[in-house]
Scaffold this motif. Structure first.
Motif, PDB file in Angstrom:
ATOM      1  N   ASN A 127       0.800  -1.174   0.058  1.00 50.35           N
ATOM      2  CA  ASN A 127      -0.111  -0.185   0.011  1.00 50.35           C
ATOM      3  C   ASN A 127       0.865   1.282  -0.072  1.00 50.35           C
ATOM      4  O   ASN A 127       0.962   1.775   1.075  1.00 50.35           O
ATOM      5  CB  ASN A 127      -0.911  -0.036   1.274  1.00 50.35           C
ATOM      6  N   SER A 128       1.305   1.705  -1.108  1.00 48.91           N
ATOM      7  CA  SER A 128       2.173   2.823  -1.297  1.00 48.91           C
ATOM      8  C   SER A 128       1.710   4.188  -0.788  1.00 48.91           C
ATOM      9  O   SER A 128       2.330   4.911  -0.309  1.00 48.91           O
ATOM     10  CB  SER A 128       2.815   2.878  -2.844  1.00 48.91           C
ATOM     11  N   GLN A 129       0.399   4.229  -0.829  1.00 51.45           N
ATOM     12  CA  GLN A 129      -0.294   5.604  -0.489  1.00 51.45           C
ATOM     13  C   GLN A 129      -0.247   5.690   1.075  1.00 51.45           C
ATOM     14  O   GLN A 129      -0.447   7.037   1.500  1.00 51.45           O
ATOM     15  CB  GLN A 129      -1.833   5.477  -0.603  1.00 51.45           C
ATOM     16  N   ALA A 130       0.092   4.721   1.755  1.00 51.76           N
ATOM     17  CA  ALA A 130       0.040   4.765   3.226  1.00 51.76           C
ATOM     18  C   ALA A 130       1.571   5.246   3.719  1.00 51.76           C
ATOM     19  O   ALA A 130       1.788   5.390   4.949  1.00 51.76           O
ATOM     20  CB  ALA A 130      -0.134   3.598   4.041  1.00 51.76           C
ATOM     21  N   ILE A 131       2.514   5.242   2.805  1.00 54.27           N
ATOM     22  CA  ILE A 131       3.927   5.541   3.155  1.00 54.27           C
ATOM     23  C   ILE A 131       3.970   7.062   3.405  1.00 54.27           C
ATOM     24  O   ILE A 131       3.437   7.811   2.496  1.00 54.27           O
ATOM     25  CB  ILE A 131       5.008   5.057   1.935  1.00 54.27           C
ATOM     26  N   LEU A 132       4.554   7.443   4.296  1.00 50.64           N
ATOM     27  CA  LEU A 132       4.805   9.091   4.650  1.00 50.64           C
ATOM     28  C   LEU A 132       5.706   9.605   3.329  1.00 50.64           C
ATOM     29  O   LEU A 132       6.556   9.168   3.037  1.00 50.64           O
ATOM     30  CB  LEU A 132       5.530   9.247   5.894  1.00 50.64           C
ATOM     31  N   PRO A 133       5.235  10.978   2.924  1.00 49.10           N
ATOM     32  CA  PRO A 133       6.036  11.440   1.729  1.00 49.10           C
ATOM     33  C   PRO A 133       7.305  11.773   2.239  1.00 49.10           C
ATOM     34  O   PRO A 133       8.293  11.747   1.456  1.00 49.10           O
ATOM     35  CB  PRO A 133       5.126  12.876   1.667  1.00 49.10           C
ATOM     36  N   THR A 134       7.744  11.979   3.531  1.00 48.28           N
ATOM     37  CA  THR A 134       9.129  12.143   3.967  1.00 48.28           C
ATOM     38  C   THR A 134       9.879  10.891   3.698  1.00 48.28           C
ATOM     39  O   THR A 134      11.166  10.995   3.223  1.00 48.28           O
ATOM     40  CB  THR A 134       9.103  12.633   5.163  1.00 48.28           C
ATOM     41  N   ILE A 135       9.271   9.755   3.834  1.00 45.40           N
ATOM     42  CA  ILE A 135       9.956   8.542   3.693  1.00 45.40           C
ATOM     43  C   ILE A 135      10.123   8.320   2.181  1.00 45.40           C
ATOM     44  O   ILE A 135      11.381   7.940   1.750  1.00 45.40           O
ATOM     45  CB  ILE A 135       9.239   7.413   4.383  1.00 45.40           C
ATOM     46  N   ARG A 136       9.347   8.393   1.329  1.00 42.43           N
ATOM     47  CA  ARG A 136       9.251   8.048  -0.142  1.00 42.43           C
ATOM     48  C   ARG A 136      10.144   9.159  -0.746  1.00 42.43           C
ATOM     49  O   ARG A 136      10.972   8.599  -1.504  1.00 42.43           O
ATOM     50  CB  ARG A 136       7.817   8.617  -0.786  1.00 42.43           C
ATOM     51  N   SER A 137      10.294  10.207  -0.366  1.00 43.08           N
ATOM     52  CA  SER A 137      11.347  11.027  -0.947  1.00 43.08           C
ATOM     53  C   SER A 137      12.792  10.864  -0.721  1.00 43.08           C
ATOM     54  O   SER A 137      13.443  11.422  -1.415  1.00 43.08           O
ATOM     55  CB  SER A 137      11.044  12.754  -0.313  1.00 43.08           C
ATOM     56  N   ARG A 138      13.049  10.118   0.403  1.00 47.37           N
ATOM     57  CA  ARG A 138      14.478   9.669   0.656  1.00 47.37           C
ATOM     58  C   ARG A 138      14.646   8.198  -0.006  1.00 47.37           C
ATOM     59  O   ARG A 138      15.708   7.701   0.465  1.00 47.37           O
ATOM     60  CB  ARG A 138      14.732   9.672   2.279  1.00 47.37           C
ATOM     61  N   CYS A 139      13.874   7.694  -0.593  1.00 48.60           N
ATOM     62  CA  CYS A 139      14.208   6.328  -1.125  1.00 48.60           C
ATOM     63  C   CYS A 139      13.951   6.325  -2.756  1.00 48.60           C
ATOM     64  O   CYS A 139      13.342   7.061  -3.277  1.00 48.60           O
ATOM     65  CB  CYS A 139      12.944   5.304  -0.783  1.00 48.60           C
ATOM     66  N   GLN A 140      14.592   5.208  -3.262  1.00 55.06           N
ATOM     67  CA  GLN A 140      14.455   4.958  -4.664  1.00 55.06           C
ATOM     68  C   GLN A 140      13.172   4.295  -4.781  1.00 55.06           C
ATOM     69  O   GLN A 140      13.150   2.872  -4.309  1.00 55.06           O
ATOM     70  CB  GLN A 140      15.680   4.522  -5.479  1.00 55.06           C
ATOM     71  N   VAL A 141      12.203   4.784  -5.542  1.00 54.46           N
ATOM     72  CA  VAL A 141      10.935   3.938  -5.576  1.00 54.46           C
ATOM     73  C   VAL A 141      10.888   3.021  -6.588  1.00 54.46           C
ATOM     74  O   VAL A 141      11.119   3.449  -7.922  1.00 54.46           O
ATOM     75  CB  VAL A 141       9.783   4.987  -5.556  1.00 54.46           C
ATOM     76  N   ILE A 142      10.710   1.993  -6.510  1.00 55.03           N
ATOM     77  CA  ILE A 142      10.468   0.859  -7.584  1.00 55.03           C
ATOM     78  C   ILE A 142       9.141   0.216  -7.532  1.00 55.03           C
ATOM     79  O   ILE A 142       8.848  -0.491  -6.651  1.00 55.03           O
ATOM     80  CB  ILE A 142      11.503  -0.614  -7.460  1.00 55.03           C
ATOM     81  N   ASP A 143       8.465   0.535  -8.700  1.00 53.87           N
ATOM     82  CA  ASP A 143       7.267   0.234  -8.719  1.00 53.87           C
ATOM     83  C   ASP A 143       7.055  -1.406  -9.243  1.00 53.87           C
ATOM     84  O   ASP A 143       7.903  -1.469 -10.287  1.00 53.87           O
ATOM     85  CB  ASP A 143       6.368   0.915  -9.678  1.00 53.87           C
ATOM     86  N   LEU A 144       6.273  -2.265  -9.035  1.00 49.98           N
ATOM     87  CA  LEU A 144       6.516  -3.666  -9.310  1.00 49.98           C
ATOM     88  C   LEU A 144       5.157  -3.839 -10.027  1.00 49.98           C
ATOM     89  O   LEU A 144       4.124  -3.606  -9.086  1.00 49.98           O
ATOM     90  CB  LEU A 144       6.784  -4.818  -8.260  1.00 49.98           C
ATOM     91  N   ARG A 145       4.831  -4.470 -11.075  1.00 51.11           N
ATOM     92  CA  ARG A 145       3.735  -4.434 -11.936  1.00 51.11           C
ATOM     93  C   ARG A 145       2.931  -5.789 -11.432  1.00 51.11           C
ATOM     94  O   ARG A 145       3.618  -6.831 -11.138  1.00 51.11           O
ATOM     95  CB  ARG A 145       3.962  -4.753 -13.428  1.00 51.11           C
ATOM     96  N   PRO A 146       1.832  -5.868 -11.472  1.00 48.84           N
ATOM     97  CA  PRO A 146       0.823  -7.160 -10.847  1.00 48.84           C
ATOM     98  C   PRO A 146       1.538  -8.401 -12.133  1.00 48.84           C
ATOM     99  O   PRO A 146       1.760  -7.940 -13.192  1.00 48.84           O
ATOM    100  CB  PRO A 146      -0.527  -6.734 -11.396  1.00 48.84           C
ATOM    101  N   LEU A 147       1.184  -9.243 -11.558  1.00 46.34           N
ATOM    102  CA  LEU A 147       1.510 -10.459 -12.273  1.00 46.34           C
ATOM    103  C   LEU A 147       0.627 -10.761 -13.363  1.00 46.34           C
ATOM    104  O   LEU A 147      -0.780 -10.673 -13.219  1.00 46.34           O
ATOM    105  CB  LEU A 147       1.775 -11.846 -11.459  1.00 46.34           C
ATOM    106  N   HIS A 148       1.095 -10.912 -14.675  1.00 46.51           N
ATOM    107  CA  HIS A 148       0.021 -11.234 -15.761  1.00 46.51           C
ATOM    108  C   HIS A 148      -0.670 -12.560 -15.378  1.00 46.51           C
ATOM    109  O   HIS A 148      -0.100 -13.666 -15.347  1.00 46.51           O
ATOM    110  CB  HIS A 148       0.690 -11.364 -17.210  1.00 46.51           C
ATOM    111  N   PRO A 149      -1.900 -12.771 -15.637  1.00 42.43           N
ATOM    112  CA  PRO A 149      -2.681 -13.776 -14.779  1.00 42.43           C
ATOM    113  C   PRO A 149      -2.357 -15.055 -15.919  1.00 42.43           C
ATOM    114  O   PRO A 149      -2.093 -16.292 -15.305  1.00 42.43           O
ATOM    115  CB  PRO A 149      -4.239 -13.518 -15.253  1.00 42.43           C
TER     116      PRO A 149
END
Length: 329
Positions: free
Chosen positions: A149-171
């Motif tokens: 749940n990326s929306q629940a991460i504090l912006p101050t934490i997000r801004s200090r990380c390299q964010v890697i988005d993982l795509r949903p698995l193809h069915p």
């Protein structure tokens, strides 16, 4: 997933970004891996950690056989620390203990890695505490934070990380993996609808309780077709005695929802959308003859309403009693 080539098949962009960092010796001081369950967050975190500690690292893939790799896999490496939710959240005491651990020198090197599972469950105090690590990065320290749940991460934490988005698995890919593990195609389709977590899907496919749940849904449809006056008795004798826990009750309603959808799909000749019944199932054909599309749509609405009531903590027996009354009409 034990190699970056395996990760690349599922998460090509993520593997390319991280591998480039490894090859250029530019590992970030903090990563935020965000994606749904089953998208490979833990496997990627383990690969990053192994890459940093592997005794025979060949630039890209860790060897998987040295003592460091084996201990990371088993969770026993002294310089790789895992933080998981204690109950519903990660508490400030856990972060304090982590900070205390980091005041000591590494047992085998000066490098340390900490991996935070369920980073979205950090309490406000714990999240503010973890910022100290992120605001004062050390080249010898790597943080890897995992979240569904990326929306629940504090912006101050997000801004200090390299964010890697993982795509949903193809069915389709997910189903093929399950079939390779011995599941029949119909079960693989059903499992890919219920979860995108590979290990969970395999475990569920061999779970006797889940097999009983599938049979109960089939039996409920049969009772509704042949003896609708007995459905109330069936619910009390079999359904509520099997589905006792909240997650089981929700899953039972999900399976019932899939079954009713399949009957509707059979009506409109959309067999490709079926996940519960096989297109040749005699019960499916019989149900399509006796239940009109209007009736099936009403049943779907009733099941969705029952799911909402469970979420609202209405007593599950009462929920099922009301549902069966609606489906009898």
């Amino acid at each position: 997933m034990e190699t970056w080539s395996e990760v690349a098949k599922i998460q090509p962009l993520a593997s390319r970004i991280i591998l480039n960092s490894i090859k250029k010796d530019r590992i970030s001081h903090a990563y935020l891996l965000q994606g749904e369950r089953g998208t490979g967050k833990e496997a990627i975190a383990l690969l990053i950690a192994k890459g940093l500690f592997c005794e025979n690292n060949s630039v890209s893939d860790p060897c998987l056989h040295c003592n460091a790799c084996k201990r990371i896999d088993s969770g026993n490496h002294p310089d790789v620390h895992w933080i998981e939710p204690d109950g519903q959240s990660i508490k400030i005491e856990q972060i304090r203990n982590l900070q205390k651990e980091f005041t000591y020198s590494g047992l085998e090197s000066n490098r340390k890695v900490y991996i935070i599972k369920g980073a979205d469950t950090l309490t406000v105090n714990a999240a503010n505490r973890i910022l100290k690590f992120l605001e004062e990065p050390s080249r010898q320290t790597t943080a890897i934070m995992l979240t569904d749940n990326s929306q629940a991460i504090l912006p101050t934490i997000r801004s200090r990380c390299q964010v890697i988005d993982l795509r949903p698995l193809h069915p389709g890919e997910f189903q093929n993996q399950l079939v390779k593990e011995g599941l029949d195609q119909r079960t693989a389709v059903l499992m890919s609808t219920l979860t995108n977590n590979f290990d969970e899907a395999l475990a569920k496919s061999h779970d006797e309780s889940f097999a009983i749940a599938r049979r109960l849904v089939i039996q409920l449809v049969e009772v509704l077709l042949t003896n609708p006056e007995d459905v109330y008795l069936f619910i009390h004798q079999y359904w509520v005695t099997h589905f006792k826990e909240r997650n089981e009750q929700e899953e039972g309603l999900d399976l019932l929802l899939f079954a009713i959808k399949d009957i509707l799909y059979y009506h409109i000749e959309h067999e490709a959308g079926m996940v519960f019944f096989a297109p040749s199932d005699e019960l499916l054909e019989k149900a399509a003859r006796l239940f009109s599309q209007e009736k099936l749509l009403a049943m779907l609405q009733a099941v969705l309403q029952a799911k909402r009531k469970l979420k609202q903590n209405v007593h599950p027996t009462l929920v099922m009693e009301q549902l069966t009354l609606q489906m009898q009409r």
